[in-house]
Design a protein around this motif. Structure first.
Motif, short mmCIF file in Angstrom:
data_model
loop_
_atom_site.label_atom_id
_atom_site.label_comp_id
_atom_site.label_asym_id
_atom_site.label_seq_id
_atom_site.Cartn_x
_atom_site.Cartn_y
_atom_site.Cartn_z
N ILE A 35 44.63 57.51 29.82
CA ILE A 35 45.07 56.85 28.58
C ILE A 35 46.59 56.81 28.52
O ILE A 35 47.18 55.78 28.16
N GLU B 299 49.06 53.54 28.46
CA GLU B 299 50.04 53.43 27.38
C GLU B 299 51.43 53.14 27.93
O GLU B 299 52.15 52.28 27.43
N THR C 106 46.95 45.69 20.39
CA THR C 106 46.17 46.59 19.55
C THR C 106 45.48 47.60 20.46
O THR C 106 45.32 47.37 21.65
N GLU C 107 45.07 48.72 19.86
CA GLU C 107 44.41 49.76 20.64
C GLU C 107 43.03 50.02 20.07
O GLU C 107 42.85 50.09 18.86
N ASP C 108 42.06 50.18 20.95
CA ASP C 108 40.73 50.61 20.55
C ASP C 108 40.75 52.14 20.62
O ASP C 108 40.75 52.71 21.71
N LYS C 109 40.78 52.79 19.49
CA LYS C 109 40.92 54.26 19.43
C LYS C 109 39.74 54.97 20.09
O LYS C 109 39.90 56.04 20.66
N GLY D 258 40.30 53.98 24.06
CA GLY D 258 41.66 54.09 24.60
C GLY D 258 42.13 52.81 25.26
O GLY D 258 43.22 52.77 25.83
N SER D 259 41.34 51.74 25.19
CA SER D 259 41.74 50.48 25.82
C SER D 259 42.77 49.75 24.95
O SER D 259 42.88 49.99 23.75
N LYS D 260 43.54 48.89 25.60
CA LYS D 260 44.56 48.09 24.93
C LYS D 260 44.12 46.63 24.95
O LYS D 260 43.62 46.14 25.96
#
Length: 185
Positions: free
Chosen positions: A32, A36, A128-131, A134-136
């Motif tokens: 992750i 980032e 945007t981030e998928d919490k 962890g994908s962007k």
């Protein structure tokens, strides 16, 4: 020892549960963090292994005629060995993505226009981030000299990528591959 119905039921339940698969992909904190850093630095490139055009009657005809690369189908075409990229260097995004599919209108095909190509500073750039995973998710608009594109990119912590390209003149196409840092030459 004699097996009765309870023992058999417990055994079957245990096997069924242990053979089940999890739909949740677990990513390490290091993966992750690496993703980032790639996205934040705006310095990465994507090379795709597969193109996934919209399946139309024309694509089906081409597939049935055997005109696609070996191992490909009308809706999943191997790009292995074919030049392709999407690069982000600072605020500039460039791409050369082989196109398989139909044009919706205008443009025509010339020697330089058969791939999706663009280079420039995109408009409406958003990350945007998928919490949960962890994908962007990156989205933007960009033009070349004849077309406008709306691009959606999903980058996963395992460094896999999905690119969706919507065009003003072509049917939608997706690409699947890997993201990596841009290496200095």
């Amino acid at each position: 020892m004699k097996l009765n119905f309870k023992h058999v039921a417990v055994l079957i339940a245990g096997i069924t549960i242990s053979c089940g698969s999890s739909s949740k992909i677990v990513s390490s904190q290091a993966q992750i963090q690496q993703l980032e850093e790639l996205v934040t630095s705006k310095s990465f490139q994507i090379q795709s292994d597969w193109a996934m055009p919209l399946m139309t009657n024309s694509m089906n005809s081409i597939s049935n005629a055997g005109l696609l690369p070996i191992g490909s189908t009308g809706n999943m075409i191997s790009l292995i060995g074919n030049t392709n990229f999407l690069k982000m260097e600072g605020d500039t995004i460039s791409a050369y993505l082989p196109y398989f599919g139909e044009r919706q209108m205008g443009g025509g095909y010339s020697n330089n226009d058969n791939a999706i190509q663009f280079k420039g500073v995109p408009r409406n750039y958003e990350v945007t981030e998928d919490k949960k995973t962890g994908s962007k998710e990156i989205s933007f608009n960009i033009n070349n000299r004849t077309e406008s594109f709306r691009v959606f990119i999903t980058l996963s912590p395992n460094l896999s990528s999905n690119i969706n390209v919507n065009s003003t003149e072509r049917f939608t196409i997706r690409y699947r591959g890997k993201v990596e840092p841009i290496l200095s030459e």
